[in-house]
Motif scaffolding. Structure first.
Motif, short mmCIF file in Angstrom:
data_model
loop_
_atom_site.label_atom_id
_atom_site.label_comp_id
_atom_site.label_asym_id
_atom_site.label_seq_id
_atom_site.Cartn_x
_atom_site.Cartn_y
_atom_site.Cartn_z
N ALA A 105 39.71 57.13 -43.10
CA ALA A 105 39.33 55.92 -43.72
C ALA A 105 37.92 55.50 -43.47
CB ALA A 105 40.35 54.92 -43.71
N PRO A 106 37.30 55.18 -44.42
CA PRO A 106 35.84 54.54 -44.02
C PRO A 106 35.93 53.16 -43.39
CG PRO A 106 36.09 54.54 -46.39
CD PRO A 106 37.45 55.38 -45.80
N ALA A 107 34.95 52.83 -42.71
CA ALA A 107 34.95 51.35 -42.16
C ALA A 107 35.09 50.35 -43.67
CB ALA A 107 33.73 51.11 -41.36
N PRO A 108 35.67 49.44 -43.28
CA PRO A 108 35.85 48.31 -44.27
C PRO A 108 34.65 47.48 -44.60
CG PRO A 108 37.22 47.74 -42.49
CD PRO A 108 36.60 49.06 -42.10
N PHE A 109 33.82 47.45 -43.57
CA PHE A 109 32.50 46.70 -43.59
C PHE A 109 31.49 47.20 -42.67
CE2 PHE A 109 35.07 44.53 -40.32
CZ PHE A 109 34.12 44.47 -39.50
N ASP A 110 30.43 46.93 -42.88
CA ASP A 110 29.31 47.47 -41.99
C ASP A 110 28.78 46.10 -41.09
OD1 ASP A 110 26.94 48.40 -40.67
OD2 ASP A 110 25.70 48.56 -42.25
N PRO A 111 29.03 46.26 -39.66
CA PRO A 111 28.78 45.18 -38.76
C PRO A 111 27.41 44.79 -38.93
CG PRO A 111 29.88 46.97 -37.58
CD PRO A 111 29.48 47.30 -39.00
N ALA A 112 26.44 45.69 -39.25
CA ALA A 112 25.14 45.35 -39.46
C ALA A 112 24.58 44.77 -40.68
CB ALA A 112 24.18 46.58 -38.77
N ASP A 113 25.39 44.51 -41.48
CA ASP A 113 25.23 44.13 -42.91
C ASP A 113 24.52 42.81 -42.96
OD1 ASP A 113 25.16 43.47 -45.62
OD2 ASP A 113 27.27 43.16 -45.68
N PRO A 114 23.09 42.96 -43.55
CA PRO A 114 22.40 41.44 -43.35
C PRO A 114 22.77 40.47 -44.25
CG PRO A 114 21.21 43.23 -44.38
CD PRO A 114 22.52 44.06 -44.12
N TYR A 115 23.62 40.88 -45.15
CA TYR A 115 24.03 39.64 -46.41
C TYR A 115 25.53 39.48 -46.10
CZ TYR A 115 19.39 41.49 -48.03
OH TYR A 115 18.25 41.76 -48.19
N GLY A 116 26.11 39.95 -45.09
CA GLY A 116 27.62 39.69 -44.94
C GLY A 116 27.99 38.28 -44.98
N GLU A 117 27.13 37.14 -44.10
CA GLU A 117 27.20 36.00 -43.92
C GLU A 117 27.39 35.12 -45.41
OE1 GLU A 117 25.02 32.36 -42.02
OE2 GLU A 117 24.66 34.25 -41.28
N TYR A 118 26.03 35.79 -46.34
CA TYR A 118 26.08 34.96 -47.58
C TYR A 118 27.22 35.32 -48.71
CZ TYR A 118 21.41 34.37 -45.62
OH TYR A 118 20.59 34.06 -44.87
N ARG A 119 27.57 36.55 -48.50
CA ARG A 119 28.71 37.11 -49.11
C ARG A 119 30.23 36.41 -49.02
NH1 ARG A 119 27.19 41.41 -49.86
NH2 ARG A 119 27.48 42.58 -47.71
N ARG A 120 30.29 36.12 -47.63
CA ARG A 120 31.56 35.31 -47.13
C ARG A 120 31.74 33.82 -47.60
NH1 ARG A 120 30.72 39.15 -43.03
NH2 ARG A 120 29.54 37.81 -42.01
N ALA A 121 30.26 33.40 -47.47
CA ALA A 121 30.17 31.85 -47.80
C ALA A 121 30.33 31.75 -49.25
CB ALA A 121 28.77 31.42 -47.40
N LEU A 122 29.76 32.66 -50.12
CA LEU A 122 30.00 32.70 -51.52
C LEU A 122 31.66 32.88 -51.85
CD1 LEU A 122 28.74 32.63 -54.33
CD2 LEU A 122 28.72 35.01 -54.26
N LYS A 123 32.37 33.59 -51.30
CA LYS A 123 33.78 33.82 -51.37
C LYS A 123 34.44 32.36 -51.17
CE LYS A 123 34.32 38.75 -50.92
NZ LYS A 123 35.12 39.88 -50.20
N ARG A 124 34.06 31.62 -49.93
CA ARG A 124 34.45 30.52 -49.69
C ARG A 124 34.58 29.39 -50.79
NH1 ARG A 124 33.16 32.23 -44.35
NH2 ARG A 124 31.21 31.09 -44.61
N ARG A 125 33.51 29.31 -51.19
CA ARG A 125 32.81 28.35 -52.32
C ARG A 125 33.71 28.81 -53.61
NH1 ARG A 125 26.95 28.98 -52.85
NH2 ARG A 125 26.51 29.55 -50.80
N GLU A 126 33.85 29.84 -53.86
CA GLU A 126 34.74 30.43 -55.03
C GLU A 126 36.21 29.67 -55.07
OE1 GLU A 126 33.86 34.30 -55.67
OE2 GLU A 126 31.94 33.96 -56.60
N ARG A 127 36.58 29.96 -53.86
CA ARG A 127 37.99 29.73 -53.40
C ARG A 127 38.33 28.26 -53.77
NH1 ARG A 127 39.32 31.87 -48.12
NH2 ARG A 127 37.98 33.61 -48.34
N GLU A 128 37.32 27.31 -53.54
CA GLU A 128 37.65 25.77 -53.56
C GLU A 128 37.77 25.24 -55.02
OE1 GLU A 128 34.60 24.49 -51.06
OE2 GLU A 128 35.61 25.04 -49.10
#
Length: 60
Positions: free
Chosen positions: A37-60
């Motif tokens: 299986a491929p890795a579920p995410f890239d630890p060196a992803d420079p935009y991961g923090e922003y993507r997770r923040a956007l998901k948190r905002r969409e859930r609220e």
């Protein structure tokens, strides 16, 4: 969740197609088997923090 299915680490050099197994070694050539299986995410992803923040905002 980690996959139990593994693939021969040397399949490109020794086999004409991928050899899958549930064991630690390849049943055909005895090489080590690695997680298929491929890795579920890239630890060196420079935009991961922003993507997770956007998901948190969409859930609220």
């Amino acid at each position: 969740m980690k996959s139990d299915i593994r693939v021969c680490s040397a399949w490109e050099a020794r086999h004409d197609r991928p050899v899958y197994t549930l064991g630690e070694t390849c049943p055909d050539c005895g090489a080590d088997a690695v997680n298929s299986a491929p890795a579920p995410f890239d630890p060196a992803d420079p935009y991961g923090e922003y993507r997770r923040a956007l998901k948190r905002r969409e859930r609220e």
